[in-house]
Design a protein around this motif. Structure first.
Motif, PDB file in Angstrom:
ATOM      1  N   CYS A  62       0.824  -1.204   0.000  1.00  0.00           N
ATOM      2  CA  CYS A  62       0.000   0.000   0.000  1.00  0.00           C
ATOM      3  C   CYS A  62       0.862   1.259   0.000  1.00  0.00           C
ATOM      4  O   CYS A  62       0.651   2.179  -0.807  1.00  0.00           O
ATOM      5  N   TYR A  70     -14.418   8.000  -2.899  1.00  0.00           N
ATOM      6  CA  TYR A  70     -14.690   7.261  -1.660  1.00  0.00           C
ATOM      7  C   TYR A  70     -15.198   5.854  -1.976  1.00  0.00           C
ATOM      8  O   TYR A  70     -14.839   4.881  -1.296  1.00  0.00           O
ATOM      9  N   ASN A  88     -11.909  -1.188  -2.592  1.00  0.00           N
ATOM     10  CA  ASN A  88     -10.602  -1.836  -2.482  1.00  0.00           C
ATOM     11  C   ASN A  88     -10.263  -2.228  -1.051  1.00  0.00           C
ATOM     12  O   ASN A  88      -9.726  -3.313  -0.814  1.00  0.00           O
ATOM     13  N   ILE A 118     -12.231   3.763  -2.906  1.00  0.00           N
ATOM     14  CA  ILE A 118     -11.446   3.406  -1.718  1.00  0.00           C
ATOM     15  C   ILE A 118     -12.132   2.290  -0.929  1.00  0.00           C
ATOM     16  O   ILE A 118     -11.501   1.300  -0.555  1.00  0.00           O
ATOM     17  N   CYS A 166      -5.376   4.134  -4.845  1.00  0.00           N
ATOM     18  CA  CYS A 166      -6.513   5.056  -4.711  1.00  0.00           C
ATOM     19  C   CYS A 166      -6.061   6.503  -4.478  1.00  0.00           C
ATOM     20  O   CYS A 166      -6.848   7.436  -4.660  1.00  0.00           O
ATOM     21  N   TYR A 190      -7.832  10.209  -5.433  1.00  0.00           N
ATOM     22  CA  TYR A 190      -8.267  11.096  -4.349  1.00  0.00           C
ATOM     23  C   TYR A 190      -7.700  12.498  -4.544  1.00  0.00           C
ATOM     24  O   TYR A 190      -8.412  13.501  -4.390  1.00  0.00           O
ATOM     25  N   ILE A 206      -5.075  -0.790  -2.608  1.00  0.00           N
ATOM     26  CA  ILE A 206      -5.468   0.328  -1.746  1.00  0.00           C
ATOM     27  C   ILE A 206      -4.602   1.551  -2.047  1.00  0.00           C
ATOM     28  O   ILE A 206      -5.097   2.667  -2.175  1.00  0.00           O
TER      29      ILE A 206
END
Length: 315
Positions: free
Chosen positions: A184, A245, A251, A248, A226, A230, A223
């Motif tokens: 991540c 959102y 995921n 997110i 994302c 954003y 993750i």
């Protein structure tokens, strides 16, 4: 390894990451120039139902070779009032499936393809025709990606011997949670889940990272990717933020569902192929298809849930 050798290996590794991302950008530019206008028209036309949105999300992501690019494009259309948040749900589900095509393609690539692709790309770029140059960009970018993959594989062993990296590799192999967190964070930094998966493939090829750890890295990258969407949604209005959102949540929940069963999941993937890269690529496909198809029948309730939870945050 001595400190100087450690730093040299890390520096080379960073250069290969930049080469991979640069190759992705060049390849995507060629594809976008060839069919970008058509895809934008389709994006506005084929989003009347979540299922149509999913199919189109898959197609456009395969063509653009980037789920992040499609998400940013979608956020831009929502911000411009051309798409609504509910219409974007199907596209979001489709992008997660479509991005696995790139990973599968990388798994079938070979070192022997690097030089021919770079030469072919260079020849097409020199042809004074726009379409030929765009095709050249695609081939050249693809060659750069395979070269970066070659670099990841050959740098894996020196990096694993590094005093700075050795403890991290050990933790990654011993804990799927640590692997997911590392995946991540690294993906958020390098802004490419495909590059993160490519790195995992290189380390698997060198027998440095085991399959469960590589799968967890891949899950974490879903993750981390994302973040760029954003960032693109900042200042984009309420519905653009809702779309991000949703991306997110999709995921994060998907990863949380799969992560506890990573070891079992890995054993099933081993039956699908004897080649490590293909095992990881297949795992990425299965994960994204299962999560997207689980949510698809509940697309409208899912959109309502996101609106109830985050609706006031975009105002």
């Amino acid at each position: 390894m001595e400190w100087g050798e450690d730093m040299l290996s890390i520096f080379q590794f960073i250069l290969y990451i930049l080469l991979f991302i640069g190759g992705m950008t060049v390849m995507r530019t060629g594809l976008m120039n060839i069919s970008g206008k058509i895809m934008k028209e389709w994006l506005l036309r084929f989003t009347s139902t979540p299922f149509k949105g999913l199919l189109f999300g898959i197609i456009i992501t395969v063509l653009l070779q980037s789920s992040s690019a499609v998400m940013i494009l979608t956020v831009g259309f929502i911000s411009a009032g051309l798409l609504s948040f509910p219409q974007s749900i199907g596209i979001i589900l489709g992008t997660n499936i479509g991005t696995t095509a790139t990973v599968e393609f990388l798994a079938y690539g070979t070192d022997e393809m690097i030089i021919p692709l770079l030469i072919l790309g260079s020849i097409f770029i020199l042809i004074p025709m726009t379409k030929a140059r765009n095709i050249g960009l695609f081939f050249y970018g693809l060659g750069a990606i395979f070269l970066a993959m070659f670099g990841f594989e050959h740098l894996a062993a020196p990096l694993a011997d590094s005093d700075a990296i050795r403890p991290l590799i050990a933790n990654v192999n011993n804990s799927v949670l640590v692997s997911a967190i590392v995946g991540c964070i690294l993906t958020a930094i390098i802004q490419s889940s495909t590059a993160m998966t490519g790195i995992a493939m290189g380390f698997m090829n060198a027998n440095i990272v085991n399959l469960p750890a590589a799968i967890a890295l891949m899950l974490g990258s879903n993750i981390g990717t994302c973040l760029d969407a954003y960032i693109a949604s900042i200042g984009g209005g309420r519905e653009a933020k809702l779309s991000v959102y949703a991306h997110i949540w999709l995921n994060v929940v998907g990863v949380l569902l799969f992560l506890p069963f990573t070891e079992t999941f890995a054993k099933y993937m081993e039956h699908l192929s004897l080649i490590p890269e293909k095992q990881l690529a297949h795992a990425s496909v299965v994960f994204n298809i299962v999560v997207s198809l689980l949510v698809l029948p509940f697309a409208k309730p899912f959109a309502a849930f996101i609106e109830n939870l985050h609706g006031n945050k975009g105002k």
